[in-house]
Design a protein around this motif. Sequence first.
Motif, PDB file in Angstrom:
ATOM      1  N   GLY A  60       7.646  -6.673 -57.478  1.00 38.32           N
ATOM      2  CA  GLY A  60       8.855  -7.224 -58.049  1.00 38.32           C
ATOM      3  C   GLY A  60       9.837  -7.759 -57.034  1.00 38.32           C
ATOM      4  O   GLY A  60      10.858  -8.341 -57.403  1.00 38.32           O
ATOM      5  N   HIS A  61       9.525  -7.591 -55.753  1.00 38.02           N
ATOM      6  CA  HIS A  61      10.435  -8.086 -54.714  1.00 38.02           C
ATOM      7  C   HIS A  61      10.398  -9.606 -54.693  1.00 38.02           C
ATOM      8  O   HIS A  61       9.333 -10.223 -54.675  1.00 38.02           O
ATOM      9  N   ASP A  62      11.568 -10.257 -54.701  1.00 32.27           N
ATOM     10  CA  ASP A  62      11.612 -11.715 -54.726  1.00 32.27           C
ATOM     11  C   ASP A  62      12.419 -12.321 -53.581  1.00 32.27           C
ATOM     12  O   ASP A  62      12.749 -13.500 -53.587  1.00 32.27           O
ATOM     13  N   GLY A  63      12.755 -11.537 -52.585  1.00 37.77           N
ATOM     14  CA  GLY A  63      13.518 -12.053 -51.462  1.00 37.77           C
ATOM     15  C   GLY A  63      12.637 -12.669 -50.393  1.00 37.77           C
ATOM     16  O   GLY A  63      11.417 -12.459 -50.360  1.00 37.77           O
ATOM     17  N   ASN A  64      13.255 -13.454 -49.519  1.00 33.78           N
ATOM     18  CA  ASN A  64      12.552 -14.009 -48.366  1.00 33.78           C
ATOM     19  C   ASN A  64      12.555 -12.975 -47.239  1.00 33.78           C
ATOM     20  O   ASN A  64      13.608 -12.470 -46.851  1.00 33.78           O
ATOM     21  N   LEU A  65      11.370 -12.646 -46.720  1.00 34.98           N
ATOM     22  CA  LEU A  65      11.234 -11.610 -45.706  1.00 34.98           C
ATOM     23  C   LEU A  65      11.237 -12.218 -44.304  1.00 34.98           C
ATOM     24  O   LEU A  65      10.623 -13.260 -44.060  1.00 34.98           O
ATOM     25  N   PHE A  66      11.906 -11.552 -43.394  1.00 35.64           N
ATOM     26  CA  PHE A  66      11.859 -11.927 -41.992  1.00 35.64           C
ATOM     27  C   PHE A  66      12.176 -10.690 -41.159  1.00 35.64           C
ATOM     28  O   PHE A  66      12.569  -9.640 -41.686  1.00 35.64           O
ATOM     29  N   ILE A  67      11.994 -10.813 -39.852  1.00 29.63           N
ATOM     30  CA  ILE A  67      12.188  -9.685 -38.932  1.00 29.63           C
ATOM     31  C   ILE A  67      13.320 -10.002 -37.974  1.00 29.63           C
ATOM     32  O   ILE A  67      13.384 -11.092 -37.399  1.00 29.63           O
ATOM     33  N   GLU A  91      13.664   0.528 -25.704  1.00 26.77           N
ATOM     34  CA  GLU A  91      12.837   0.207 -26.856  1.00 26.77           C
ATOM     35  C   GLU A  91      13.273  -1.102 -27.499  1.00 26.77           C
ATOM     36  O   GLU A  91      14.459  -1.442 -27.521  1.00 26.77           O
ATOM     37  N   LEU A  92      12.269  -1.812 -28.021  1.00 30.07           N
ATOM     38  CA  LEU A  92      12.549  -2.949 -28.891  1.00 30.07           C
ATOM     39  C   LEU A  92      12.663  -2.408 -30.314  1.00 30.07           C
ATOM     40  O   LEU A  92      11.788  -1.676 -30.788  1.00 30.07           O
ATOM     41  N   PHE A  93      13.723  -2.769 -30.994  1.00 28.04           N
ATOM     42  CA  PHE A  93      14.021  -2.239 -32.322  1.00 28.04           C
ATOM     43  C   PHE A  93      13.829  -3.347 -33.360  1.00 28.04           C
ATOM     44  O   PHE A  93      14.372  -4.441 -33.221  1.00 28.04           O
ATOM     45  N   PHE A  94      13.038  -3.072 -34.403  1.00 28.93           N
ATOM     46  CA  PHE A  94      12.686  -4.065 -35.414  1.00 28.93           C
ATOM     47  C   PHE A  94      13.245  -3.660 -36.771  1.00 28.93           C
ATOM     48  O   PHE A  94      13.173  -2.490 -37.160  1.00 28.93           O
ATOM     49  N   GLU A  95      13.758  -4.647 -37.490  1.00 30.36           N
ATOM     50  CA  GLU A  95      14.226  -4.425 -38.854  1.00 30.36           C
ATOM     51  C   GLU A  95      13.568  -5.452 -39.774  1.00 30.36           C
ATOM     52  O   GLU A  95      13.581  -6.655 -39.479  1.00 30.36           O
ATOM     53  N   LEU A  96      12.991  -4.973 -40.879  1.00 31.56           N
ATOM     54  CA  LEU A  96      12.468  -5.863 -41.909  1.00 31.56           C
ATOM     55  C   LEU A  96      13.622  -6.229 -42.829  1.00 31.56           C
ATOM     56  O   LEU A  96      14.239  -5.350 -43.442  1.00 31.56           O
ATOM     57  N   MET A  97      13.917  -7.515 -42.916  1.00 28.08           N
ATOM     58  CA  MET A  97      15.058  -7.989 -43.675  1.00 28.08           C
ATOM     59  C   MET A  97      14.594  -8.772 -44.891  1.00 28.08           C
ATOM     60  O   MET A  97      13.562  -9.449 -44.862  1.00 28.08           O
ATOM     61  N   SER A  98      15.376  -8.691 -45.949  1.00 29.07           N
ATOM     62  CA  SER A  98      15.108  -9.451 -47.168  1.00 29.07           C
ATOM     63  C   SER A  98      16.360 -10.229 -47.542  1.00 29.07           C
ATOM     64  O   SER A  98      17.444  -9.657 -47.660  1.00 29.07           O
ATOM     65  N   GLN A  99      16.187 -11.537 -47.700  1.00 25.18           N
ATOM     66  CA  GLN A  99      17.309 -12.400 -48.064  1.00 25.18           C
ATOM     67  C   GLN A  99      17.074 -12.987 -49.444  1.00 25.18           C
ATOM     68  O   GLN A  99      16.028 -13.584 -49.713  1.00 25.18           O
ATOM     69  N   SER A 100      18.035 -12.801 -50.338  1.00 21.66           N
ATOM     70  CA  SER A 100      17.915 -13.334 -51.695  1.00 21.66           C
ATOM     71  C   SER A 100      17.922 -14.849 -51.657  1.00 21.66           C
ATOM     72  O   SER A 100      18.865 -15.452 -51.130  1.00 21.66           O
ATOM     73  N   PRO A 101      16.894 -15.505 -52.213  1.00 19.73           N
ATOM     74  CA  PRO A 101      16.876 -16.974 -52.195  1.00 19.73           C
ATOM     75  C   PRO A 101      17.904 -17.590 -53.122  1.00 19.73           C
ATOM     76  O   PRO A 101      18.279 -18.742 -52.956  1.00 19.73           O
ATOM     77  N   LEU A 119       3.795 -14.166 -40.137  1.00 17.46           N
ATOM     78  CA  LEU A 119       2.703 -15.120 -40.266  1.00 17.46           C
ATOM     79  C   LEU A 119       2.054 -15.070 -41.645  1.00 17.46           C
ATOM     80  O   LEU A 119       1.846 -16.098 -42.291  1.00 17.46           O
ATOM     81  N   SER A 120       1.748 -13.858 -42.122  1.00 19.21           N
ATOM     82  CA  SER A 120       1.035 -13.745 -43.401  1.00 19.21           C
ATOM     83  C   SER A 120       1.898 -14.185 -44.578  1.00 19.21           C
ATOM     84  O   SER A 120       1.381 -14.522 -45.647  1.00 19.21           O
ATOM     85  N   GLU A 121       3.213 -14.182 -44.409  1.00 19.11           N
ATOM     86  CA  GLU A 121       4.116 -14.570 -45.491  1.00 19.11           C
ATOM     87  C   GLU A 121       4.339 -16.082 -45.535  1.00 19.11           C
ATOM     88  O   GLU A 121       4.437 -16.667 -46.605  1.00 19.11           O
ATOM     89  N   TYR A 122       4.422 -16.721 -44.370  1.00 25.52           N
ATOM     90  CA  TYR A 122       4.801 -18.132 -44.320  1.00 25.52           C
ATOM     91  C   TYR A 122       3.656 -19.050 -43.902  1.00 25.52           C
ATOM     92  O   TYR A 122       3.783 -20.259 -43.981  1.00 25.52           O
ATOM     93  N   GLY A 123       2.560 -18.475 -43.412  1.00 30.31           N
ATOM     94  CA  GLY A 123       1.409 -19.292 -43.049  1.00 30.31           C
ATOM     95  C   GLY A 123       1.588 -20.105 -41.791  1.00 30.31           C
ATOM     96  O   GLY A 123       0.781 -20.983 -41.498  1.00 30.31           O
ATOM     97  N   GLU A 124       2.630 -19.863 -41.031  1.00 32.91           N
ATOM     98  CA  GLU A 124       2.801 -20.568 -39.766  1.00 32.91           C
ATOM     99  C   GLU A 124       3.118 -19.566 -38.664  1.00 32.91           C
ATOM    100  O   GLU A 124       3.867 -18.609 -38.862  1.00 32.91           O
TER     101      GLU A 124
END
Length: 778
Positions: free
Chosen positions: A343-350, A388-398, A370-375
């Motif tokens: 049900g998630h409909d946001g655009n994902l990025f890191i 440490e490198l710190f990563f966050e999975l972000m979701s932006q409402s389109p 890559l798997s989300e945008y194909g590029e």
Amino acid sequence: MEKEQELEWLEAQKIVISEDLIAAAKQQLQFLAMVDRNRCLYDGPVLYYAIYRYKACWLPLLAKQDESWISEGPLVVPLDCEWIWHCHRLNPVQYKADCEEFYGRILDNHNVVSTIQGASTKKTEEIWNRLYPEEPYKLDLSISLSKNIDEKFPEALRCTKYDLVSAVKRQSPFFYQVARPSMNDNLFLECAVARYKGFLHLIKRNRERSIKRFCVPTYDIDLIWHSHQLHPVSYCKDMMEALGKVLEHDDTDSDRTKGKKLDIGFSGTTKQWENTFGSRYWRAGAMHRGTAPSPVTVIPFTSNLVDKKVVSPNEHQKMTELPKTKFVEVLLEIVGIRNVPSGHDGNLFISFSKKQPDLFLNSTRWLSILSEYGEKQVSAFQCEPTGELFFELMSQSPSDISRPAKVMGTTSISLQDLLDPAYKLSMEKWFELAPRSGIGSKPIYLRIAISVTTPVLAPQVLNMVRSRPCLLNPGFFPLPGRVQHAKSWTSIVDETGNEIMNIQMREKTEVGTECVTMKEVIGITGSGETHVLAEFVETGWSLINSHGSFQLQKKPSEDGHIFELRGDPMVKLFPGRKLKFEPRNCERHKSDYDFMTVVEYTAEDPYGKALALFNLKSGILKVNKEWFVLPGITLAFILSDTMRKEGYSSFIANGDNIKEMACLSEDAENRDMTEKVGASNENCVKGECERLVKSGACGGGCGSGCGGGCGHMINSSACGGCGGGCGGGCGNAVKSGGCGGCGAGCGGGCGNAVKSGGCGGCGAGCGGNCGNSLPHNA
């Protein structure tokens, strides 16, 4: 699928190599450095005469090696002959055919010692002089050749019809691509040998499946491939056992523009590698660097050159003892994601950053998946090898981009772990994200691929900051023997904002038979100690307790330098940004007038090596060697003061014949870079930039850009400014992922926004059952 990929990698590692390729690679790097110190071997009459000597003298002598009167002990090959032999062997099929046609067997190097190994040449010289009494064993590379080479060439044509002149010219740029600290590291080379076996395994699989593909190596693989070919008998034997044929290494194709062999070959190799082994093909420290910077001279400076010796710091040098900072180069890609909540409909990025920001990575950056945008989008940057490198999975409402992005989970990677030998400088795996409350019932996983180089010392970056003027009594006159201070101090500040010292120019009146007013530069440490750093004597400045003196020239010399620091070693100062600081874009801007490059000449670098860069307008100094920090500060201060008082035109020798220089970031090699690789890759690379601000640096500069056929290079996204662009077909340039910048355009077809950039043009391929290889240009 992952299990099958692991098995493929293990199968690749079963390929047998008869030689110690790590040792061979290190020796090759030493040899190429020696040749690069004798650049007359790259072109002109010395090259032609070296080819004659190779054909007429060295190959016949090598063919006689098994004869009883020669066979005792190894032969030591002369430098000029070894260079031509090196290039001949890098076309292994041609070399094998030539040797078998004219000598009945492959002439090997198993009982030959390289000229760089320091072995005694006495025995070889005796044999050479017996066979060729009119030809000296050692060719004097510093003299002009008067012999008529054309008359002698027909005698040597019987050895090969291969165009060795063209072969040498194609191989000459290779050293610049592999002359990096990581290439000499044992762990890096160990990984390179494993990747070379993987490269051969892809070619083997293509032959088995009758797939025609031009396989293009990255530069770590190519260095090992070259090292293997330099052992011709072992190479032929190993290739026959592994592939059933001698793998060609035809280096005649160097066109990297979109749709050409190298572009298509590198794209295909990357895809095949990642599908076969489940790991990224790119490698930190192994990608194309672009073209080599222009030299400051074509004539080596050889007069009394000595290597710079490390000496104990004197009291003046201790004034500027700074912490030694190291950095690593990093390539980073977000490959895939699992268990995205239904049900998630946001655009994902890191988004990613350092938990503890450092001098190189002190802001948050973003990557697509890559798997989300194909590029493919690969971030290339530098950071300190700690934390440490710190990563966050972000979701932006389109539907509402004005709302802040939502954090769905986090993870981190320890840079210290990556430098552990067990990780072999790279990592690619699934990371479980620490979830935020209310985000799904299953843990989310990210597949992160990361590669680093071994740490190297960073240059010292300092800033000169002028303080407020001191209030002096206008009615005060200096008494005899007293000092008249200047009106202001200049603080020297490091990258972290710490004040290193204060510096000032003042006039000093000496009383004797005559009243003499002298200028001097003084420095005051944090403890309050005062040191005289330089004084003006007669017509020039003398640096106290440093490495000599320099004097202002009335106009630029023939090679363009306008100052000299005479001493040990020889140092010259050139207007603009030169060598490793050379701008890489197509625009021209007067702002380059603000810069001055300090070039050091030693026995190791007779053509000059960039020692420091001064931005005399902003007061930013970048110093590459510790011994030059204090002299560099003193020089920059004096030059800045002179330019401010006299104006630029007078400062640069009345402005005679000063060319405008291109504007870019201060260091063409030390820029943040981000690659964007699309599925269609139809758009040209744009100069999207990210402004670098260090110690109050003024930023400036241009984003991307290539001057004519850059090919397979990762394009910079450093420092905002004047944009960039490609002149005449960049080919496979990597799209910047930075922010800002004025953009750029491409003139003449930039080629794919690609692919991390392979080894500038070398490759191998298999066609049908025979596995015929395609051209490339290592």
